[in-house]
Design an enzyme around this catalytic site. Sequence first.
Site, PDB file in Angstrom:
ATOM      1  CG  HIS A   1      -8.815  -2.911  -2.234  1.00 24.93           C
ATOM      2  ND1 HIS A   1      -9.699  -2.342  -3.177  1.00 24.93           N
ATOM      3  CD2 HIS A   1      -8.485  -2.290  -0.975  1.00 24.93           C
ATOM      4  CE1 HIS A   1     -10.158  -1.423  -2.336  1.00 24.93           C
ATOM      5  NE2 HIS A   1      -9.604  -1.313  -1.121  1.00 24.93           N
ATOM      6  CB  ILE A   2      -7.750  -8.668   0.507  1.00 20.52           C
ATOM      7  CG1 ILE A   2      -9.049  -9.543  -0.144  1.00 20.52           C
ATOM      8  CG2 ILE A   2      -7.582  -9.155   1.968  1.00 20.52           C
ATOM      9  CD1 ILE A   2      -8.901 -11.149  -0.273  1.00 20.52           C
TER      10      ILE A   2
ATOM     11  CG  ASP B   1      -2.115   1.150   1.041  1.00 19.37           C
ATOM     12  OD1 ASP B   1      -3.370   0.396   0.977  1.00 19.37           O
ATOM     13  OD2 ASP B   1      -1.822   2.179   0.927  1.00 19.37           O
TER      14      ASP B   1
HETATM   15  P1  5GP Z   1      -9.847   1.343   0.243  1.00 24.03           P
HETATM   16  O1  5GP Z   1      -9.642   2.682   0.976  1.00 24.03           O
HETATM   17  O2  5GP Z   1     -10.425   1.497  -1.139  1.00 24.03           O
HETATM   18  O3  5GP Z   1     -10.174  -0.020   1.220  1.00 24.03           O
HETATM   19  O4  5GP Z   1      -8.114   0.910   0.066  1.00 24.03           O
HETATM   20  C1  5GP Z   1      -7.423   1.586  -0.861  1.00 24.03           C
HETATM   21  C2  5GP Z   1      -5.878   1.352  -0.637  1.00 24.03           C
HETATM   22  O5  5GP Z   1      -5.275   1.914  -1.931  1.00 24.03           O
HETATM   23  C3  5GP Z   1      -5.407   2.741   0.162  1.00 24.03           C
HETATM   24  O6  5GP Z   1      -5.041   1.969   1.358  1.00 24.03           O
HETATM   25  C4  5GP Z   1      -4.560   3.534  -0.494  1.00 24.03           C
HETATM   26  O7  5GP Z   1      -3.369   3.777   0.401  1.00 24.03           O
HETATM   27  C5  5GP Z   1      -4.095   2.620  -1.519  1.00 24.03           C
HETATM   28  N1  5GP Z   1      -3.667   3.210  -2.888  1.00 24.03           N
HETATM   29  C6  5GP Z   1      -4.135   4.258  -3.509  1.00 24.03           C
HETATM   30  N2  5GP Z   1      -3.629   4.571  -4.367  1.00 24.03           N
HETATM   31  C7  5GP Z   1      -2.612   3.804  -4.618  1.00 24.03           C
HETATM   32  C8  5GP Z   1      -1.427   3.827  -5.361  1.00 24.03           C
HETATM   33  O8  5GP Z   1      -1.258   4.425  -6.464  1.00 24.03           O
HETATM   34  N3  5GP Z   1      -0.573   2.618  -5.162  1.00 24.03           N
HETATM   35  C9  5GP Z   1      -0.540   1.981  -4.041  1.00 24.03           C
HETATM   36  N4  5GP Z   1       0.230   1.164  -3.882  1.00 24.03           N
HETATM   37  N5  5GP Z   1      -1.729   1.871  -3.263  1.00 24.03           N
HETATM   38  C10 5GP Z   1      -2.616   2.718  -3.628  1.00 24.03           C
END
Ligand code: 5GP
Length: 114
Positions: free
Chosen positions: A100-101, A30
């Site tokens: 995503h997990i 992440d």
């Molecule tokens: P959500 O909030 O949708 O459950 O998780 C999305 C995750 O994706 C977040 O923890 C965020 O930090 C991560 N994330 C967002 N953009 C990117 C990116 O460009 N690269 C990576 N490696 N992680 C990302």
Amino acid sequence: MQKTLFQKIADKEIPAAIVYEDELCVAFRDIAPAAPVHVLLVPRKPIPDIAAATAEDAALLAHLMLKVGDIARAEGLAEGGFRTVMNTGEQAGQTVPHLHIHIIGGRSLQWPPG
Ligand code: 5GP
């Protein structure tokens, strides 16, 4: 249809620190880690979230669940424990509409989450 952010990462159009990949899924670090280890495991298939998965995805979901343990062991989390999270929808804070997990560990984690 436009690719999701995580499809672009899986296709290596956007760089990420990939820790595991196979024909069905990709796992990468992440960009804003919530703990010393914070890996996102995503299917290559752009299912928007777990509520959008269907019976057709059963084998894929089983594959992802089994990879969680493999990745946690490879990341050194098996002994101390770790947390898996799947945010679904706005109130849960989902920001990327591609299933995503989160695999999070390496420190003590608060429960219940905020
Ligand atoms: P959500 O909030 O949708 O459950 O998780 C999305 C995750 O994706 C977040 O923890 C965020 O930090 C991560 N994330 C967002 N953009 C990117 C990116 O460009 N690269 C990576 N490696 N992680 C990302």
